[in-house]
Design a protein around this motif. Sequence first.
Motif, PDB file in Angstrom:
ATOM      1  N   LYS A  37      41.072  41.258  36.181  1.00 23.46           N
ATOM      2  CA  LYS A  37      40.208  42.731  37.172  1.00 23.46           C
ATOM      3  C   LYS A  37      39.503  43.536  36.266  1.00 23.46           C
ATOM      4  O   LYS A  37      39.360  44.299  37.278  1.00 23.46           O
ATOM      5  CB  LYS A  37      42.079  42.973  38.062  1.00 23.46           C
ATOM      6  CG  LYS A  37      42.697  42.567  38.789  1.00 23.46           C
ATOM      7  CD  LYS A  37      44.014  42.778  39.192  1.00 23.46           C
ATOM      8  CE  LYS A  37      44.838  42.174  40.016  1.00 23.46           C
ATOM      9  NZ  LYS A  37      43.979  41.987  41.446  1.00 23.46           N
ATOM     10  N   VAL A  38      39.506  43.268  34.974  1.00 20.93           N
ATOM     11  CA  VAL A  38      38.964  44.319  33.884  1.00 20.93           C
ATOM     12  C   VAL A  38      37.943  43.732  33.866  1.00 20.93           C
ATOM     13  O   VAL A  38      36.844  42.222  33.526  1.00 20.93           O
ATOM     14  CB  VAL A  38      40.074  44.771  33.566  1.00 20.93           C
ATOM     15  CG1 VAL A  38      39.146  45.551  31.855  1.00 20.93           C
ATOM     16  CG2 VAL A  38      40.804  45.886  33.619  1.00 20.93           C
ATOM     17  N   ILE A  39      36.804  44.303  33.877  1.00 24.80           N
ATOM     18  CA  ILE A  39      35.229  43.745  33.251  1.00 24.80           C
ATOM     19  C   ILE A  39      34.576  45.373  32.161  1.00 24.80           C
ATOM     20  O   ILE A  39      34.817  45.947  32.402  1.00 24.80           O
ATOM     21  CB  ILE A  39      34.148  43.500  34.490  1.00 24.80           C
ATOM     22  CG1 ILE A  39      35.120  42.309  35.427  1.00 24.80           C
ATOM     23  CG2 ILE A  39      32.589  43.769  33.695  1.00 24.80           C
ATOM     24  CD1 ILE A  39      33.616  42.534  36.373  1.00 24.80           C
ATOM     25  N   MET A  64      43.172  43.811  22.896  1.00 24.61           N
ATOM     26  CA  MET A  64      44.471  44.287  23.636  1.00 24.61           C
ATOM     27  C   MET A  64      44.050  43.648  25.156  1.00 24.61           C
ATOM     28  O   MET A  64      44.825  44.322  26.301  1.00 24.61           O
ATOM     29  CB  MET A  64      42.998  45.591  23.880  1.00 24.61           C
ATOM     30  CG  MET A  64      43.521  46.668  22.604  1.00 24.61           C
ATOM     31  SD  MET A  64      42.716  48.067  23.059  1.00 24.61           S
ATOM     32  CE  MET A  64      41.183  48.210  23.416  1.00 24.61           C
ATOM     33  N   GLY A  65      43.506  42.468  25.666  1.00 29.29           N
ATOM     34  CA  GLY A  65      43.771  41.607  26.610  1.00 29.29           C
ATOM     35  C   GLY A  65      43.092  40.834  27.847  1.00 29.29           C
ATOM     36  O   GLY A  65      42.515  40.170  28.565  1.00 29.29           O
ATOM     37  N   THR A  66      42.248  42.247  27.349  1.00 29.28           N
ATOM     38  CA  THR A  66      40.265  41.540  28.158  1.00 29.28           C
ATOM     39  C   THR A  66      40.265  41.123  28.469  1.00 29.28           C
ATOM     40  O   THR A  66      39.954  40.086  26.801  1.00 29.28           O
ATOM     41  CB  THR A  66      39.509  43.294  28.484  1.00 29.28           C
ATOM     42  OG1 THR A  66      40.602  43.772  28.570  1.00 29.28           O
ATOM     43  CG2 THR A  66      38.141  42.894  28.843  1.00 29.28           C
ATOM     44  N   ARG A  67      39.856  40.192  28.748  1.00 32.96           N
ATOM     45  CA  ARG A  67      38.176  38.807  29.246  1.00 32.96           C
ATOM     46  C   ARG A  67      37.518  38.801  29.296  1.00 32.96           C
ATOM     47  O   ARG A  67      36.641  38.029  29.283  1.00 32.96           O
ATOM     48  CB  ARG A  67      39.413  37.881  29.267  1.00 32.96           C
ATOM     49  CG  ARG A  67      40.736  37.666  28.644  1.00 32.96           C
ATOM     50  CD  ARG A  67      40.347  36.716  28.198  1.00 32.96           C
ATOM     51  NE  ARG A  67      42.371  36.466  26.747  1.00 32.96           N
ATOM     52  CZ  ARG A  67      42.291  37.221  26.001  1.00 32.96           C
ATOM     53  NH1 ARG A  67      41.864  38.413  25.825  1.00 32.96           N
ATOM     54  NH2 ARG A  67      43.776  37.358  25.533  1.00 32.96           N
ATOM     55  N   VAL A 274      40.163  50.700  29.573  1.00 33.42           N
ATOM     56  CA  VAL A 274      41.268  50.567  30.661  1.00 33.42           C
ATOM     57  C   VAL A 274      41.275  49.293  30.125  1.00 33.42           C
ATOM     58  O   VAL A 274      40.572  47.976  30.902  1.00 33.42           O
ATOM     59  CB  VAL A 274      41.339  50.393  31.797  1.00 33.42           C
ATOM     60  CG1 VAL A 274      42.861  49.796  32.652  1.00 33.42           C
ATOM     61  CG2 VAL A 274      41.482  51.937  32.276  1.00 33.42           C
ATOM     62  N   PRO A 275      42.106  48.162  29.031  1.00 26.23           N
ATOM     63  CA  PRO A 275      41.981  47.405  28.550  1.00 26.23           C
ATOM     64  C   PRO A 275      42.743  46.036  30.566  1.00 26.23           C
ATOM     65  O   PRO A 275      44.063  46.692  30.984  1.00 26.23           O
ATOM     66  CB  PRO A 275      42.726  46.697  27.734  1.00 26.23           C
ATOM     67  CG  PRO A 275      43.908  47.999  27.646  1.00 26.23           C
ATOM     68  CD  PRO A 275      42.997  48.586  28.246  1.00 26.23           C
ATOM     69  N   ALA A 280      47.875  45.855  34.629  1.00 21.25           N
ATOM     70  CA  ALA A 280      48.274  44.976  35.217  1.00 21.25           C
ATOM     71  C   ALA A 280      49.591  46.001  35.594  1.00 21.25           C
ATOM     72  O   ALA A 280      50.537  45.557  35.636  1.00 21.25           O
ATOM     73  CB  ALA A 280      48.355  43.820  33.915  1.00 21.25           C
ATOM     74  N   GLY A 281      49.638  47.425  34.471  1.00 16.42           N
ATOM     75  CA  GLY A 281      51.501  47.793  34.195  1.00 16.42           C
ATOM     76  C   GLY A 281      51.309  49.087  35.738  1.00 16.42           C
ATOM     77  O   GLY A 281      51.900  49.596  35.358  1.00 16.42           O
TER      78      GLY A 281
END
Length: 286
Positions: A37-39, A64-67, A274-275, A280-281
């Motif tokens: 969901k994050v870019i 931090m989890g961003t892909r 926002v990572p 997700a939280g």
Amino acid sequence: MKKRMLAVVMMICAIALLFVFALSGRKEPETGFAAYKVIAHALGGINGYTYTNSYEAFIANYEMGTRVFEADLLLSADDKLVARHEWTGNMSKLLGQLTVLPAAKQGAVLTYSDFMDSPILDLYSPVDIDKLMDLLGAYPDAYIVTDTKELKPELVTRQFELIVEAAESRDPALLARIVPQIYSRDMLDMVNKVHEFPEIIYTLYQSRDSEEQVVDFVKETGVDITMPVTKASKSFVRQLKQAGARIYVHTVNDQKEIVKLSRLGVDGFYTDFVPEDELAGYPGIR
């Protein structure tokens, strides 16, 4: 007795049918690029700074989890593809390069060597298309979304030729993890003539298309859509979803706004800070 047994059998069949319908209506989880969901805008913010398009920003946001990472890509003065948002004096100032570049070059299109030899904010490293492909090779679950900005066919063609060359010189499979943004309906054909990428995002910030034209284009081509928050009306989002598009908005850093847009039907967000793991939280994120 027979009537009672028949009623029980009919009830069991009805329950079984409801169960089958419920399962058939359940969406399978998305995979690959669509799972995120994050870019990360301009490779993501770092230490409060934006628009760096730097190596360190990529690494920090990945950790931090961003892909998925959007990269601004421009041609240098000597025809190399580098990660820079714009060739302006204001951008040189924003990137803290006023002391490393002479005044005449601060608002000019830089050569490749000038670009690569100019640290960002005295701390961070500029990247070119080759370094971006090296990052994709080193991080096999990462994706790059291109922001190439050009509209002229010859420039669009040249930019994507350089992207494809950089990927193929390492591993042609990298091309499956590059997601071009297009700025007009015509640009889709320009990009496809160079390479047919599996995912395309039509960004509307430069587009003069009507909502109807955009929806029809989605139906015809299967592209996804990104747009400024101001364009993301309830009716437009609903029409795009019905046409089959995933919908992204840019650039959003506020939790309340992200939750509101998600409830509206928006699938993903270009963001500086926002990572993926944090998003997700958030309450209400689908």
